[in-house]
Design an enzyme around this catalytic site. Sequence first.
Site, PDB file in Angstrom:
ATOM      1  N   ARG A  66     -20.259  24.362  -9.342  1.00  0.00           N
ATOM      2  CA  ARG A  66     -19.194  23.520  -8.793  1.00  0.00           C
ATOM      3  C   ARG A  66     -19.539  23.054  -7.381  1.00  0.00           C
ATOM      4  O   ARG A  66     -19.146  21.970  -6.963  1.00  0.00           O
ATOM      5  CB  ARG A  66     -17.853  24.251  -8.850  1.00  0.00           C
ATOM      6  CG  ARG A  66     -17.355  24.353 -10.294  1.00  0.00           C
ATOM      7  CD  ARG A  66     -16.050  25.043 -10.404  1.00  0.00           C
ATOM      8  NE  ARG A  66     -15.010  24.310  -9.701  1.00  0.00           N
ATOM      9  CZ  ARG A  66     -13.904  24.934  -9.261  1.00  0.00           C
ATOM     10  NH1 ARG A  66     -13.767  26.235  -9.432  1.00  0.00           N
ATOM     11  NH2 ARG A  66     -12.966  24.249  -8.653  1.00  0.00           N
ATOM     12  N   ASP A 101     -12.641  21.397  -3.380  1.00  0.00           N
ATOM     13  CA  ASP A 101     -13.859  20.569  -3.383  1.00  0.00           C
ATOM     14  C   ASP A 101     -14.207  19.979  -2.018  1.00  0.00           C
ATOM     15  O   ASP A 101     -15.231  19.305  -1.885  1.00  0.00           O
ATOM     16  CB  ASP A 101     -13.715  19.444  -4.439  1.00  0.00           C
ATOM     17  CG  ASP A 101     -12.473  18.556  -4.195  1.00  0.00           C
ATOM     18  OD1 ASP A 101     -11.878  18.108  -5.184  1.00  0.00           O
ATOM     19  OD2 ASP A 101     -12.101  18.338  -3.027  1.00  0.00           O
ATOM     20  N   HIS A 116      -5.955  26.911  -1.707  1.00  0.00           N
ATOM     21  CA  HIS A 116      -6.684  27.811  -2.615  1.00  0.00           C
ATOM     22  C   HIS A 116      -8.093  28.102  -2.123  1.00  0.00           C
ATOM     23  O   HIS A 116      -8.910  28.624  -2.877  1.00  0.00           O
ATOM     24  CB  HIS A 116      -6.728  27.208  -4.034  1.00  0.00           C
ATOM     25  CG  HIS A 116      -5.368  27.101  -4.650  1.00  0.00           C
ATOM     26  ND1 HIS A 116      -5.088  26.224  -5.681  1.00  0.00           N
ATOM     27  CD2 HIS A 116      -4.213  27.739  -4.385  1.00  0.00           C
ATOM     28  CE1 HIS A 116      -3.814  26.349  -6.022  1.00  0.00           C
ATOM     29  NE2 HIS A 116      -3.256  27.256  -5.244  1.00  0.00           N
ATOM     30  N   THR A 195      -1.373  16.447  -9.736  1.00  0.00           N
ATOM     31  CA  THR A 195      -1.237  17.864 -10.063  1.00  0.00           C
ATOM     32  C   THR A 195      -0.298  18.036 -11.250  1.00  0.00           C
ATOM     33  O   THR A 195       0.716  17.358 -11.366  1.00  0.00           O
ATOM     34  CB  THR A 195      -0.738  18.696  -8.857  1.00  0.00           C
ATOM     35  OG1 THR A 195      -0.627  20.069  -9.242  1.00  0.00           O
ATOM     36  CG2 THR A 195       0.583  18.172  -8.315  1.00  0.00           C
ATOM     37  N   GLU A 222       0.137  11.508 -15.674  1.00  0.00           N
ATOM     38  CA  GLU A 222       1.055  11.819 -16.790  1.00  0.00           C
ATOM     39  C   GLU A 222       2.201  12.663 -16.229  1.00  0.00           C
ATOM     40  O   GLU A 222       2.108  13.164 -15.108  1.00  0.00           O
ATOM     41  CB  GLU A 222       0.302  12.608 -17.863  1.00  0.00           C
ATOM     42  CG  GLU A 222      -0.179  13.956 -17.353  1.00  0.00           C
ATOM     43  CD  GLU A 222      -1.174  14.638 -18.283  1.00  0.00           C
ATOM     44  OE1 GLU A 222      -1.526  14.084 -19.329  1.00  0.00           O
ATOM     45  OE2 GLU A 222      -1.631  15.738 -17.907  1.00  0.00           O
TER      46      GLU A 222
END
Length: 250
Positions: A66, A101, A116, A195, A222
Amino acid sequence: MDNRPVQLDDRTWLLVLTGAGISAESGLATFRDANGLWENHRVEDVAAPEGFERDPSLVWRFYSQRRTAASACEPNAGHRALVEVERRLGDRFLLVTQNVDALHLRAGSERVIELHGSLFVTRCSRCARPPFPDTRLYEDALPECEACRKAGRRSLLRPHIVWFGEPLFPGHFDRIEAFMGTARRGRLVFLAVGTSGVVYPAAGLVNLARAHGAEAWLLNAEPAENGSAFDHFVRGRSAEALPALLGTAR
Ligand code: BV8
């Protein structure tokens, strides 16, 4: 569905929460799209302390992969829109990200809480030496803590990431609550972007913001699990919809 921009006047205090969806258009896999299999691994095997205990090599291979993927990506127009709004609002802006990231930092955001943790910070799994910036890849030998070795014990280094079942870092929620409390002087707007609203305590932030009188917006590709807590829902892809929503589109 709302398509008019959020009003950002000189009384507005803007608290933004981002998730993996804001980095999707930079090419990074989201947590949910992988149907719980994250880069072909079960989450509990690679993003939980038990998983690290059981197979630290697997976890370090996962996070090294990652690190490589995130380093190969560029921030997108969604990240840049938030940099622009931070410049306009200054200390009336705060960005909380679930993402590890570092794309917000690379885009130029400064008022950021990495709730996080970060792919690019490592710490000792045992001693209290401060977490440190680290871009190295650990795909073979497991990294050990130098400080522990000097003290005659052996301890593994680990990613400075909040794994499932682990508490958030001390102070982060206090800073967010302090921001919301100060925002009572003006008009607090809470905006969640990209999110799924599944992971707590981040997914509970909208309720905390509303308890502080916030107007709550969700911009997502969505509907989200906690979608009913929002006043407004903008369905769209953030790289295009976020600049329009914030009025920073050129
Ligand atoms: C805690 C770091 C307590 C890892 C992450 C049982 C046991 C233990 C805990 C629990 C349990 N049951 C529930 C819990 C609580 C648990 C939790 O919420 N679990 C969920 C799964 C139910 N939470 C925790 O464990 C937290 N800690 O509770 O500790 C405690 C307290 C005191 C003392 C001891 C213990 C810790 C949670 C943090 C976990 N770590 N990340 C890593 O990244 O390697 S969370 C992980 O999920 C990522 O950070 C990710 O960001 C985050 C949330 O996902 P999203 O960001 O929302 O991403 P997702 O893919 O889900 O959604 C993306 C959305 O974007 C989608 O809706 C998609 O439609 C949309 N989208 C896609 N493309 C676009 C887009 N939108 C716009 N534009 C686009 N282009």
